[in-house]
Write an enzyme that holds these catalytic residues in place. Structure first.
Site, short mmCIF file in Angstrom:
data_model
loop_
_atom_site.label_atom_id
_atom_site.label_comp_id
_atom_site.label_asym_id
_atom_site.label_seq_id
_atom_site.Cartn_x
_atom_site.Cartn_y
_atom_site.Cartn_z
N ARG A 31 61.89 75.75 1.02
CA ARG A 31 60.75 76.22 1.82
C ARG A 31 60.25 77.60 1.39
O ARG A 31 59.85 78.41 2.22
CB ARG A 31 61.10 76.27 3.31
N ARG A 35 55.13 79.45 6.16
CA ARG A 35 54.48 80.33 7.15
C ARG A 35 54.97 81.77 7.14
O ARG A 35 54.33 82.63 7.73
CB ARG A 35 54.66 79.74 8.55
N ARG A 44 46.53 77.75 4.72
CA ARG A 44 46.82 76.72 5.72
C ARG A 44 45.69 76.63 6.75
O ARG A 44 45.28 75.54 7.14
CB ARG A 44 48.15 77.08 6.39
N ASP A 81 55.45 67.15 1.58
CA ASP A 81 56.42 66.96 2.66
C ASP A 81 57.08 65.60 2.49
O ASP A 81 56.48 64.68 1.95
CB ASP A 81 55.74 67.04 4.03
N TYR A 157 62.91 59.72 11.03
CA TYR A 157 61.62 60.16 11.60
C TYR A 157 60.73 58.97 11.93
O TYR A 157 60.01 58.97 12.94
CB TYR A 157 60.90 61.11 10.63
O1 CP3 Z 1 60.33 73.82 0.09
C1 CP3 Z 1 59.09 73.96 -0.13
O2 CP3 Z 1 58.53 75.07 -0.19
C2 CP3 Z 1 58.30 72.71 -0.48
C3 CP3 Z 1 57.65 72.04 0.56
C4 CP3 Z 1 58.44 71.30 1.63
C5 CP3 Z 1 58.00 71.24 2.99
N1 CP3 Z 1 58.81 70.38 3.66
C6 CP3 Z 1 56.82 71.97 3.51
C7 CP3 Z 1 56.62 72.06 4.96
C8 CP3 Z 1 59.58 70.49 1.54
C9 CP3 Z 1 60.49 70.24 0.35
C10 CP3 Z 1 59.80 69.91 2.84
C11 CP3 Z 1 60.89 68.97 3.13
C12 CP3 Z 1 61.07 68.47 4.48
N2 CP3 Z 1 60.11 68.18 5.41
C13 CP3 Z 1 62.33 68.10 5.04
C14 CP3 Z 1 63.66 68.16 4.31
C15 CP3 Z 1 64.24 69.52 4.29
C16 CP3 Z 1 64.63 70.05 5.65
O3 CP3 Z 1 63.95 71.01 6.07
O4 CP3 Z 1 65.57 69.54 6.25
C17 CP3 Z 1 62.08 67.63 6.34
C18 CP3 Z 1 63.14 67.14 7.32
C19 CP3 Z 1 60.68 67.68 6.57
C20 CP3 Z 1 59.94 67.23 7.78
C21 CP3 Z 1 59.17 68.32 8.42
N3 CP3 Z 1 58.06 68.92 7.85
C22 CP3 Z 1 59.37 68.90 9.69
C23 CP3 Z 1 60.49 68.53 10.65
C24 CP3 Z 1 58.38 69.87 9.86
C25 CP3 Z 1 58.12 70.69 11.10
C26 CP3 Z 1 59.01 71.87 11.19
C27 CP3 Z 1 58.27 73.10 10.73
O5 CP3 Z 1 58.89 73.91 10.04
O6 CP3 Z 1 57.10 73.24 11.10
C28 CP3 Z 1 57.59 69.90 8.68
C29 CP3 Z 1 56.42 70.78 8.41
C30 CP3 Z 1 56.41 71.56 7.15
N4 CP3 Z 1 56.80 71.09 5.92
C31 CP3 Z 1 55.95 72.89 7.00
C32 CP3 Z 1 56.07 73.21 5.64
C33 CP3 Z 1 55.67 74.51 4.97
C34 CP3 Z 1 55.36 73.77 8.11
C35 CP3 Z 1 54.02 73.22 8.48
C36 CP3 Z 1 52.93 74.23 8.73
O7 CP3 Z 1 52.56 75.01 7.83
O8 CP3 Z 1 52.39 74.21 9.84
#
Ligand code: CP3
Length: 350
Positions: A31, A35, A44, A81, A157
């Site tokens: 990540r 944000r 975003r 994602d 999910y």
């Molecule tokens: O790592 C990176 O920088 C690359 C991008 C990336 C994202 N999600 C961007 C993201 C990667 C590799 C993921 C993987 C991901 N997504 C996982 C596996 C890793 C982990 O965290 O366990 C999972 C379970 C998800 C599912 C997911 N996506 C959830 C549960 C959420 C909401 C939680 C949150 O942090 O908001 C997301 C959203 C998400 N994915 C964001 C980002 C930057 C935030 C969204 C936003 O900008 O509003």
């Protein structure tokens, strides 16, 4: 034609996956785009929804590059994602502000009729276009990591319709109707192979398979829903792209890490924060690359506590095929200056 040998020489991130120790260790953070960076929040806001950002190659490439410009990480990870896969298959995903992902849940085999691999072409093409742009825009020394969610984690999910603390919907379905749940896992396995193949053809230098909820399964279920589908993905990708490293991240499964490695044949593993450094050492001594495993909350805390833990991890893993990373993703509260401090500290380590 890609010259994989020169990729390996140019990009130090790739060397631990050829069982080589690199000093100081390569560093990137899960990540690393997100944000906690003001420049991410700006893009975003322009993009509209989170998934619009994932499906707009210009913007997705831009946010992937932001942390590379700021911190000079050794690897960039494609901005996308894991839930792009169900979304592209036909189970639309929404990200409600401050609430996380929402899907119309699929709770039994009847719901699988909504999904089709043939639906995925347009959305996967957009993600692969992002990869293509990145492979042209990144500095020669920076590796590009593509990824997908592991079938088990993505299925949790899809069955729950949102994140959950116990993955009860998927675990319940898998106990009630294993043959039906197997159909969902098979769809996700085949789709992930197509998706990763596209990312590698577009220029990804390595692949990570995120299994964030691997730790919620009992031994037999771990073998069937985590190891078996991951092994199938690894076999299919390796057959076509033998030189592209595949990294597994079975979060929460430190006690089964060696079983996971033996069963899936991944080239390396990412370890979560609860994994003892001694376990990471043992695995790295067998020649498998290990990534990890700083607590993301220490990156919020910063200061001496951060420095000391960074040093301990680097010293413990010195001389072994190791990549510095967190045990899970960066949290939004993280001060960017602490990330800069971490990178400087890792690079000072020898
Ligand atoms: O790592 C990176 O920088 C690359 C991008 C990336 C994202 N999600 C961007 C993201 C990667 C590799 C993921 C993987 C991901 N997504 C996982 C596996 C890793 C982990 O965290 O366990 C999972 C379970 C998800 C599912 C997911 N996506 C959830 C549960 C959420 C909401 C939680 C949150 O942090 O908001 C997301 C959203 C998400 N994915 C964001 C980002 C930057 C935030 C969204 C936003 O900008 O509003």
């Amino acid at each position: 034609m890609r010259d994989l040998k020169s990729e390996l020489l140019d990009k130090r991130f790739l060397q631990p996956f050829a069982s080589k120790a690199v000093a100081p260790p390569p560093v990137w953070l899960m990540r690393q785009a997100g944000r906690y960076l003001p420049e991410y929040r700006q893009v975003r806001a322009e993009a509209g929804s989170f998934l619009d950002l994932c499906y707009t190659p210009d913007l997705a490439a831009e946010v992937t590059l932001q942390p590379i410009r700021r911190f000079g990480f050794d690897a960039a990870i494609l901005f996308s994602d894991i839930l792009v896969v169900p979304d592209a298959l036909g189970q639309s995903v929404r990200f409600a502000e401050g609430e996380g992902p929402r899907l119309d849940p699929i709770k039994s085999v009847a719901g699988l009729a909504r999904l089709a691999l043939s639906n995925t072409n347009d959305k996967f093409a957009l993600v692969c276009e992002t990869v293509q742009r990145l492979s042209e825009a990144l500095p020669r020394e920076t590796a590009l990591i593509g990824f997908c969610g592991a079938p088990w984690t993505v299925a949790t999910y899809m069955a729950e319709g949102k994140g959950s603390s116990d993955q009860a919907a998927a675990r319940g379905w898998a106990y009630r109707d294993p043959a039906g749940f197997q159909q969902l896992i098979d769809i996700l396995t085949e789709t992930s192979i197509v998706y990763l193949t596209g990312q590698i053809e577009a220029g990804a230098n390595a692949i990570q398979i995120f299994d964030s909820w691997a730790g919620s399964l009992a031994e037999n279920e771990f073998a069937r829903w985590v190891i078996a589908p991951t092994a199938r993905i690894v076999r299919a990708i390796r057959e076509r792209f033998p030189a592209v490293p595949i990294i597994g991240f079975p979060r929460g499964a430190a006690a089964s890490l060696q079983t996971y490695i033996d069963g899936t044949d991944v080239d390396g593993v990412s370890c979560d924060t609860s994994c003892p450094l001694s376990v990471m050492q043992t695995i790295a001594r067998t020649g498998k690359a290990v990534q990890g495993n700083l607590d993301p909350l220490l990156l919020v805390t910063g200061g001496d506590a951060l420095d000391q833990r960074v040093d301990t991890i680097c010293e413990t893993m010195a001389g072994l095929p190791f990549v510095f990373n967190l045990g899970h993703g960066i949290v939004p509260e993280t001060p960017p200056e602490n990330v800069a401090r971490l990178v400087a500290r890792v690079r000072k380590a020898s």
